[in-house]
Design an enzyme around this catalytic site. Structure first.
Site, PDB file in Angstrom:
ATOM      1  N   SER A   7       0.874  -1.187   0.000  1.00 41.55           N
ATOM      2  CA  SER A   7       0.000   0.000   0.000  1.00 41.55           C
ATOM      3  C   SER A   7       0.903   1.227   0.000  1.00 41.55           C
ATOM      4  O   SER A   7       2.079   1.150   0.397  1.00 41.55           O
ATOM      5  CB  SER A   7      -0.938  -0.013   1.211  1.00 41.55           C
ATOM      6  OG  SER A   7      -0.225  -0.191   2.408  1.00 41.55           O
ATOM      7  N   GLU A   9       1.231   5.548   0.703  1.00 44.17           N
ATOM      8  CA  GLU A   9       0.657   6.709   1.409  1.00 44.17           C
ATOM      9  C   GLU A   9       1.054   8.020   0.734  1.00 44.17           C
ATOM     10  O   GLU A   9       2.207   8.205   0.347  1.00 44.17           O
ATOM     11  CB  GLU A   9       1.168   6.688   2.859  1.00 44.17           C
ATOM     12  CG  GLU A   9       0.644   7.850   3.691  1.00 44.17           C
ATOM     13  CD  GLU A   9       1.025   7.697   5.161  1.00 44.17           C
ATOM     14  OE1 GLU A   9       0.868   6.595   5.722  1.00 44.17           O
ATOM     15  OE2 GLU A   9       1.484   8.696   5.739  1.00 44.17           O
ATOM     16  N   ASP A 100      -1.462  15.031  15.917  1.00 42.33           N
ATOM     17  CA  ASP A 100      -0.729  15.937  16.811  1.00 42.33           C
ATOM     18  C   ASP A 100      -1.307  17.332  16.641  1.00 42.33           C
ATOM     19  O   ASP A 100      -1.452  17.800  15.516  1.00 42.33           O
ATOM     20  CB  ASP A 100       0.764  15.958  16.443  1.00 42.33           C
ATOM     21  CG  ASP A 100       1.408  14.615  16.742  1.00 42.33           C
ATOM     22  OD1 ASP A 100       1.243  14.128  17.876  1.00 42.33           O
ATOM     23  OD2 ASP A 100       2.037  14.051  15.835  1.00 42.33           O
ATOM     24  N   PHE A 208      12.936  14.652  10.799  1.00 43.19           N
ATOM     25  CA  PHE A 208      11.653  14.002  11.006  1.00 43.19           C
ATOM     26  C   PHE A 208      11.779  12.890  12.059  1.00 43.19           C
ATOM     27  O   PHE A 208      10.903  12.721  12.917  1.00 43.19           O
ATOM     28  CB  PHE A 208      11.143  13.464   9.665  1.00 43.19           C
ATOM     29  CG  PHE A 208       9.711  13.058   9.720  1.00 43.19           C
ATOM     30  CD1 PHE A 208       8.752  13.932  10.229  1.00 43.19           C
ATOM     31  CD2 PHE A 208       9.304  11.805   9.296  1.00 43.19           C
ATOM     32  CE1 PHE A 208       7.420  13.561  10.323  1.00 43.19           C
ATOM     33  CE2 PHE A 208       7.975  11.419   9.379  1.00 43.19           C
ATOM     34  CZ  PHE A 208       7.036  12.290   9.885  1.00 43.19           C
ATOM     35  N   HIS A 258       3.782  -1.067   3.747  1.00 47.74           N
ATOM     36  CA  HIS A 258       3.105   0.219   3.490  1.00 47.74           C
ATOM     37  C   HIS A 258       4.198   1.268   3.277  1.00 47.74           C
ATOM     38  O   HIS A 258       5.019   1.498   4.176  1.00 47.74           O
ATOM     39  CB  HIS A 258       2.245   0.585   4.704  1.00 47.74           C
ATOM     40  CG  HIS A 258       1.544   1.902   4.598  1.00 47.74           C
ATOM     41  ND1 HIS A 258       0.353   2.061   3.913  1.00 47.74           N
ATOM     42  CD2 HIS A 258       1.849   3.124   5.095  1.00 47.74           C
ATOM     43  CE1 HIS A 258      -0.039   3.325   3.987  1.00 47.74           C
ATOM     44  NE2 HIS A 258       0.855   3.995   4.703  1.00 47.74           N
TER      45      HIS A 258
HETATM   46  P1  FAD Z   1      -2.623   7.198  20.177  1.00 52.49           P
HETATM   47  O1  FAD Z   1      -2.766   5.758  19.864  1.00 52.49           O
HETATM   48  O2  FAD Z   1      -3.811   7.889  20.781  1.00 52.49           O
HETATM   49  O3  FAD Z   1      -1.353   7.373  21.130  1.00 52.49           O
HETATM   50  C1  FAD Z   1      -0.790   8.646  21.383  1.00 52.49           C
HETATM   51  C2  FAD Z   1       0.001   8.638  22.688  1.00 52.49           C
HETATM   52  O4  FAD Z   1      -0.896   8.616  23.792  1.00 52.49           O
HETATM   53  C3  FAD Z   1       0.929   7.453  22.908  1.00 52.49           C
HETATM   54  O5  FAD Z   1       2.056   7.907  23.618  1.00 52.49           O
HETATM   55  C4  FAD Z   1       0.117   6.477  23.728  1.00 52.49           C
HETATM   56  O6  FAD Z   1       0.934   5.648  24.541  1.00 52.49           O
HETATM   57  C5  FAD Z   1      -0.716   7.425  24.564  1.00 52.49           C
HETATM   58  N1  FAD Z   1      -2.097   6.927  24.771  1.00 52.49           N
HETATM   59  C6  FAD Z   1      -2.850   6.267  23.884  1.00 52.49           C
HETATM   60  N2  FAD Z   1      -4.077   6.034  24.372  1.00 52.49           N
HETATM   61  C7  FAD Z   1      -4.085   6.586  25.611  1.00 52.49           C
HETATM   62  C8  FAD Z   1      -5.082   6.694  26.610  1.00 52.49           C
HETATM   63  N3  FAD Z   1      -6.313   6.194  26.409  1.00 52.49           N
HETATM   64  N4  FAD Z   1      -4.743   7.321  27.783  1.00 52.49           N
HETATM   65  C9  FAD Z   1      -3.507   7.846  27.968  1.00 52.49           C
HETATM   66  N5  FAD Z   1      -2.523   7.764  27.040  1.00 52.49           N
HETATM   67  C10 FAD Z   1      -2.819   7.156  25.875  1.00 52.49           C
HETATM   68  N6  FAD Z   1      -0.714  12.261  12.059  1.00 52.49           N
HETATM   69  C11 FAD Z   1      -1.589  13.130  11.487  1.00 52.49           C
HETATM   70  O7  FAD Z   1      -1.824  14.208  12.026  1.00 52.49           O
HETATM   71  N7  FAD Z   1      -2.236  12.820  10.319  1.00 52.49           N
HETATM   72  C12 FAD Z   1      -2.042  11.635   9.680  1.00 52.49           C
HETATM   73  O8  FAD Z   1      -2.638  11.397   8.649  1.00 52.49           O
HETATM   74  C13 FAD Z   1      -1.137  10.697  10.256  1.00 52.49           C
HETATM   75  N8  FAD Z   1      -0.915   9.478   9.709  1.00 52.49           N
HETATM   76  C14 FAD Z   1      -0.128   8.558  10.351  1.00 52.49           C
HETATM   77  C15 FAD Z   1      -0.016   7.266   9.819  1.00 52.49           C
HETATM   78  C16 FAD Z   1       0.772   6.308  10.455  1.00 52.49           C
HETATM   79  C17 FAD Z   1       0.853   4.923   9.865  1.00 52.49           C
HETATM   80  C18 FAD Z   1       1.479   6.641  11.639  1.00 52.49           C
HETATM   81  C19 FAD Z   1       2.343   5.623  12.320  1.00 52.49           C
HETATM   82  C20 FAD Z   1       1.359   7.913  12.183  1.00 52.49           C
HETATM   83  C21 FAD Z   1       0.556   8.880  11.547  1.00 52.49           C
HETATM   84  N9  FAD Z   1       0.386  10.161  12.078  1.00 52.49           N
HETATM   85  C22 FAD Z   1      -0.485  11.054  11.474  1.00 52.49           C
HETATM   86  C23 FAD Z   1       1.105  10.565  13.286  1.00 52.49           C
HETATM   87  C24 FAD Z   1       0.269  10.314  14.554  1.00 52.49           C
HETATM   88  O9  FAD Z   1      -0.929  11.031  14.496  1.00 52.49           O
HETATM   89  C25 FAD Z   1       1.110  10.781  15.739  1.00 52.49           C
HETATM   90  O10 FAD Z   1       2.175   9.896  15.941  1.00 52.49           O
HETATM   91  C26 FAD Z   1       0.326  10.995  17.031  1.00 52.49           C
HETATM   92  O11 FAD Z   1       1.208  11.607  17.980  1.00 52.49           O
HETATM   93  C27 FAD Z   1      -0.201   9.740  17.679  1.00 52.49           C
HETATM   94  O12 FAD Z   1      -1.264   9.225  17.007  1.00 52.49           O
HETATM   95  P2  FAD Z   1      -1.838   7.774  17.399  1.00 52.49           P
HETATM   96  O13 FAD Z   1      -3.051   7.567  16.586  1.00 52.49           O
HETATM   97  O14 FAD Z   1      -0.773   6.766  17.325  1.00 52.49           O
HETATM   98  O15 FAD Z   1      -2.225   8.071  18.922  1.00 52.49           O
END
Ligand code: FAD
Length: 277
Positions: A7, A9, A100, A208, A258
């Site tokens: 895939s 991105e 973020d 990055f 990916h």
């Molecule tokens: P989460 O899974 O919510 O985790 C974030 C942090 O909070 C972690 O440190 C985790 O340990 C902690 N945490 C998780 N759940 C909880 C909880 N319930 N209580 C307390 N702490 C918790 N960013 C963008 O803005 N747009 C994009 O399109 C984008 N695409 C991405 C695609 C991929 C494949 C990856 C790997 C990252 C991408 N990112 C994107 C970056 C991502 O949004 C950031 O890394 C962000 O900081 C974390 O997102 P997450 O969904 O992993 O968060």
């Protein structure tokens, strides 16, 4: 070698010119029969229109599209509205993220705070309408309080209803296989797809990697650094290292790859061809 699905991105384009270039990139990459093309989404809705446009372009070409959706700072209503639009368009695959908060924007008290909450919202509102992809961090998320804490949060996110996960990029396959073992031992058996970053520039990669918590091994960092602005040597070494890593991942059971294309087909295409795709 056992070739598994790929895939690719993209990020949303801002001008007609870059939109045209992305269409050419897609044309070059579709020869590898990818399972889907995904497009990132700026947290806080900063690319809502751009993401939608790129996703629409992908679908118009008869290809499978997977929009990313980042929930931080957004209300449940806003997320539901976007998802409803996607469902009406025929989209069946979502990459569900926290995102973020852009600097200077407060996280606010609105709605959703973590990706597991977005996954739960999708499941509760749309059932199994979407295949839900989540993010995974084999070298751990930069804000994680500890490795254990991060894995527990990841497991919770999967158990909320994720169908598969895509990892942050890495250059050390041990971290990936260790992560897969760790989460499997906690009862998570969804496919965990390695996210692959081709190496085009050392300075950009270093910057990055600093923010996203991906480690560039010392030997690789020093070698890339020693090439200074000799981009041909940087790309040549990057192609060797990344192709070898992909090969090792596929040989040892990675379910798919990916690619973070950065909207360019060249390096990704060379890696795919060297792997035998
Ligand atoms: P989460 O899974 O919510 O985790 C974030 C942090 O909070 C972690 O440190 C985790 O340990 C902690 N945490 C998780 N759940 C909880 C909880 N319930 N209580 C307390 N702490 C918790 N960013 C963008 O803005 N747009 C994009 O399109 C984008 N695409 C991405 C695609 C991929 C494949 C990856 C790997 C990252 C991408 N990112 C994107 C970056 C991502 O949004 C950031 O890394 C962000 O900081 C974390 O997102 P997450 O969904 O992993 O968060």
């Amino acid at each position: 070698m056992n070739l598994r699905p790929l895939s690719f991105e993209f990020f949303p384009t801002r001008t007609e010119e870059s939109r045209r270039k992305l269409a050419i990139t897609r044309k070059q990459l579709r020869q590898y029969n990818p399972a889907f093309f995904s497009c990132t989404y700026g947290a806080g809705g900063t690319t809502r229109e751009g993401t939608l446009q790129t996703i629409t372009d992908i679908m118009t070409e008869g290809l499978t599209a997977a929009p990313h959706l980042a929930c931080v700072g957004a209300s449940q209503e806003e997320m539901t509205e976007i998802l409803q639009d996607y469902q009406n368009m025929g989209i069946r695959h979502i990459v569900a993220l926290r995102g973020d908060i852009p600097s200077g924007v407060g996280s606010g008290s609105r709605g959703l705070r973590y990706a597991n909450e977005l996954v739960s919202l999708i499941k509760e509102t749309f059932g199994n309408a979407f295949h839900i992809e989540v993010a995974a961090y084999p070298e751990f998320h930069p804000q994680a309080r500890s490795a254990e804490d991060d894995i527990n949060h990841f497991v919770r996110k999967c158990k909320a209803g994720a169908d598969s996960a895509i990892t942050q990029y890495f250059f050390n396959t041990d971290s990936y296989f260790r992560f897969v073992d760790d989460v499997q031992s906690r009862g998570v058996n969804i496919p965990i797809i390695p996210g692959i970053m081709p190496i085009a520039s050392f300075s950009k990669l270093a910057r990055f990697s600093e923010t996203c918590g991906a480690e560039i091994p010392r030997w690789l960092r020093l070698k890339l650094q020693s090439y200074a602005d000799d981009t041909a040597s940087i790309k040549a070494l990057g192609l060797d290292v990344v192709t070898e890593m992909c090969s090792r991942l596929l040989q040892n059971g990675a379910p798919s790859l990916h690619f973070y294309t950065l909207n360019q087909a060249g390096l990704v295409s060379t890696i795919c061809q060297r792997l035998g795709y």
